[in-house]
Design an enzyme around this catalytic site. Structure first.
Site, PDB file in Angstrom:
ATOM      1  N   ARG A  47      10.683   4.535  -0.699  1.00 52.10           N
ATOM      2  CA  ARG A  47      10.393   3.732   0.262  1.00 52.10           C
ATOM      3  C   ARG A  47      11.091   4.140   1.380  1.00 52.10           C
ATOM      4  NH1 ARG A  47       7.504  -0.685  -1.331  1.00 52.10           N
ATOM      5  NH2 ARG A  47       8.099  -1.835  -3.608  1.00 52.10           N
ATOM      6  N   LYS A  49      -7.462   3.199   1.990  1.00 52.56           N
ATOM      7  CA  LYS A  49      -8.033   4.025   0.942  1.00 52.56           C
ATOM      8  C   LYS A  49      -9.535   3.461   0.590  1.00 52.56           C
ATOM      9  CE  LYS A  49      -4.239   5.481  -2.144  1.00 52.56           C
ATOM     10  NZ  LYS A  49      -3.724   5.261  -3.409  1.00 52.56           N
ATOM     11  N   GLY A 105       6.379  -3.173   0.938  1.00 53.79           N
ATOM     12  CA  GLY A 105       6.155  -2.207   1.637  1.00 53.79           C
ATOM     13  C   GLY A 105       5.703  -2.177   2.931  1.00 53.79           C
ATOM     14  N   ASP A 132       6.192   2.888  -2.543  1.00 53.48           N
ATOM     15  CA  ASP A 132       7.045   3.609  -3.635  1.00 53.48           C
ATOM     16  C   ASP A 132       6.569   4.103  -4.795  1.00 53.48           C
ATOM     17  OD1 ASP A 132       6.043   0.944  -4.243  1.00 53.48           O
ATOM     18  OD2 ASP A 132       7.362   1.311  -5.875  1.00 53.48           O
ATOM     19  N   PHE A 140      -2.477   9.354  -4.677  1.00 49.33           N
ATOM     20  CA  PHE A 140      -1.390   8.462  -4.785  1.00 49.33           C
ATOM     21  C   PHE A 140      -0.288   9.070  -3.936  1.00 49.33           C
ATOM     22  CE2 PHE A 140       2.872   6.989  -6.033  1.00 49.33           C
ATOM     23  CZ  PHE A 140       2.475   5.461  -6.295  1.00 49.33           C
ATOM     24  N   ASP A 193      -5.548  -0.818  -1.088  1.00 50.57           N
ATOM     25  CA  ASP A 193      -6.192   0.208  -1.788  1.00 50.57           C
ATOM     26  C   ASP A 193      -7.466  -0.482  -2.468  1.00 50.57           C
ATOM     27  OD1 ASP A 193      -6.321   2.124  -3.745  1.00 50.57           O
ATOM     28  OD2 ASP A 193      -4.934   1.010  -5.113  1.00 50.57           O
ATOM     29  N   ASP A 252       1.337  -2.081   4.383  1.00 53.32           N
ATOM     30  CA  ASP A 252       1.684  -0.796   4.278  1.00 53.32           C
ATOM     31  C   ASP A 252       0.156   0.063   3.803  1.00 53.32           C
ATOM     32  OD1 ASP A 252       1.400  -1.984   1.711  1.00 53.32           O
ATOM     33  OD2 ASP A 252       3.146  -0.631   0.656  1.00 53.32           O
TER      34      ASP A 252
HETATM   35  P1  IMP Z   1      -4.577  -3.699  -3.341  1.00 58.74           P
HETATM   36  O1  IMP Z   1      -5.100  -3.329  -2.246  1.00 58.74           O
HETATM   37  O2  IMP Z   1      -4.623  -5.025  -3.669  1.00 58.74           O
HETATM   38  O3  IMP Z   1      -5.163  -2.809  -4.597  1.00 58.74           O
HETATM   39  O4  IMP Z   1      -3.112  -3.377  -3.332  1.00 58.74           O
HETATM   40  C1  IMP Z   1      -2.243  -2.633  -2.363  1.00 58.74           C
HETATM   41  C2  IMP Z   1      -0.716  -2.402  -3.216  1.00 58.74           C
HETATM   42  O5  IMP Z   1      -1.092  -1.433  -4.168  1.00 58.74           O
HETATM   43  C3  IMP Z   1      -0.132  -1.810  -2.314  1.00 58.74           C
HETATM   44  O6  IMP Z   1       0.534  -3.027  -1.217  1.00 58.74           O
HETATM   45  C4  IMP Z   1       0.870  -0.985  -2.839  1.00 58.74           C
HETATM   46  O7  IMP Z   1       2.041  -1.728  -3.418  1.00 58.74           O
HETATM   47  C5  IMP Z   1       0.318  -0.551  -4.211  1.00 58.74           C
HETATM   48  N1  IMP Z   1      -0.508   0.903  -3.733  1.00 58.74           N
HETATM   49  C6  IMP Z   1      -1.867   1.054  -3.639  1.00 58.74           C
HETATM   50  N2  IMP Z   1      -1.801   2.523  -3.501  1.00 58.74           N
HETATM   51  C7  IMP Z   1      -0.590   3.118  -3.457  1.00 58.74           C
HETATM   52  C8  IMP Z   1      -0.221   4.413  -3.203  1.00 58.74           C
HETATM   53  O8  IMP Z   1      -0.784   5.506  -3.151  1.00 58.74           O
HETATM   54  N3  IMP Z   1       1.188   4.546  -3.437  1.00 58.74           N
HETATM   55  C9  IMP Z   1       2.154   3.308  -3.444  1.00 58.74           C
HETATM   56  N4  IMP Z   1       1.875   1.983  -3.756  1.00 58.74           N
HETATM   57  C10 IMP Z   1       0.312   1.959  -3.766  1.00 58.74           C
HETATM   58 MG    MG Z   2       2.119  -3.549  -0.378  1.00 59.72          MG
END
Ligand code: IMP
Ligand code: MG
Length: 175
Positions: A165, A131, A45, A159, A152, A103, A100
């Site tokens: 992407r 987020k 990403g 993606d 989202f 979350d 990228d």
């Molecule tokens: P986390 O912070 O460990 O929950 O994971 C982050 C990953 O979740 C990112 O690198 C993305 O691959 C995926 N992700 C989280 N939110 C989104 C979104 O809104 N769109 C696309 N991918 C997302």
């Molecule tokens: Mg990622």
């Protein structure tokens, strides 16, 4: 805009993104004078954000890429994320991790823990999107492109089921 089975609408335009990335690049250039930072970009990403961001950085720097894989940890630890692909020596370096989106923050937490074991001189985080409402680990984030509610989104490296992407703008799920 239809991607796979879902409808998306424009959320952040390419012009807005370009302006914001110029600001981030200027801030990093100011903060990292004389420090020769090592950018570690999280694939997949982070590729488009990193490409545009690095063009706005005007201090000597290096760049490398990592991937983060998930696997089932032993006992009850659940999913554990591990870095692979890191060939550069991180010890004593001023590292900026580029991703990228943050979350839940779980991926980044584990990436930072693993990198910290390699004894960098300093480590900061640059994420295109944050987020905060889904964040479940406190993370110190120095360079954030946009802070958004729990939509989202896709495009600009992000993606949906592997698609989108390549889009120049950011879209969000309609509905
Ligand atoms: P986390 O912070 O460990 O929950 O994971 C982050 C990953 O979740 C990112 O690198 C993305 O691959 C995926 N992700 C989280 N939110 C989104 C979104 O809104 N769109 C696309 N991918 C997302
Ligand atoms: Mg990622």
């Amino acid at each position: 805009m239809k991607v796979q089975d879902k409808e998306f609408e424009i959320f952040i335009s390419r012009d807005n993104i370009a302006k914001r990335i110029k600001e981030l690049g200027a801030a990093i250039s100011e903060d990292y004078k004389e420090l020769n930072p090592l950018f570690i970009v999280v694939l997949n990403g982070g590729f488009m954000f990193a490409s545009d961001l690095l063009k706005e950085v005007d201090v000597p720097c290096r760049l490398t890429f990592i991937k983060v894989s998930s696997y089932q940890g032993i006992a009850s630890t659940g999913i554990v994320k591990k870095i692979f692909g890191l060939e550069e020596d991180v010890k004593g370096q001023h590292v900026i991790v580029v991703d990228d989106i943050i979350d839940t923050g779980l991926t980044m937490k584990e990436v930072l823990e693993e990198l910290n074991q390699k004894e960098p001189a300093s480590i900061n985080l640059a994420s295109f999107i944050l987020k905060p409402d889904s964040l479940c680990h406190p993370l110190e984030m120095k360079y954030i492109g946009y802070t958004i509610p729990n939509h989202f989104i896709l495009g600009y490296g992000l993606d949906y089921e592997g698609f989108g992407r390549n889009f120049k703008d950011i879209y969000r799920l309609k509905g």
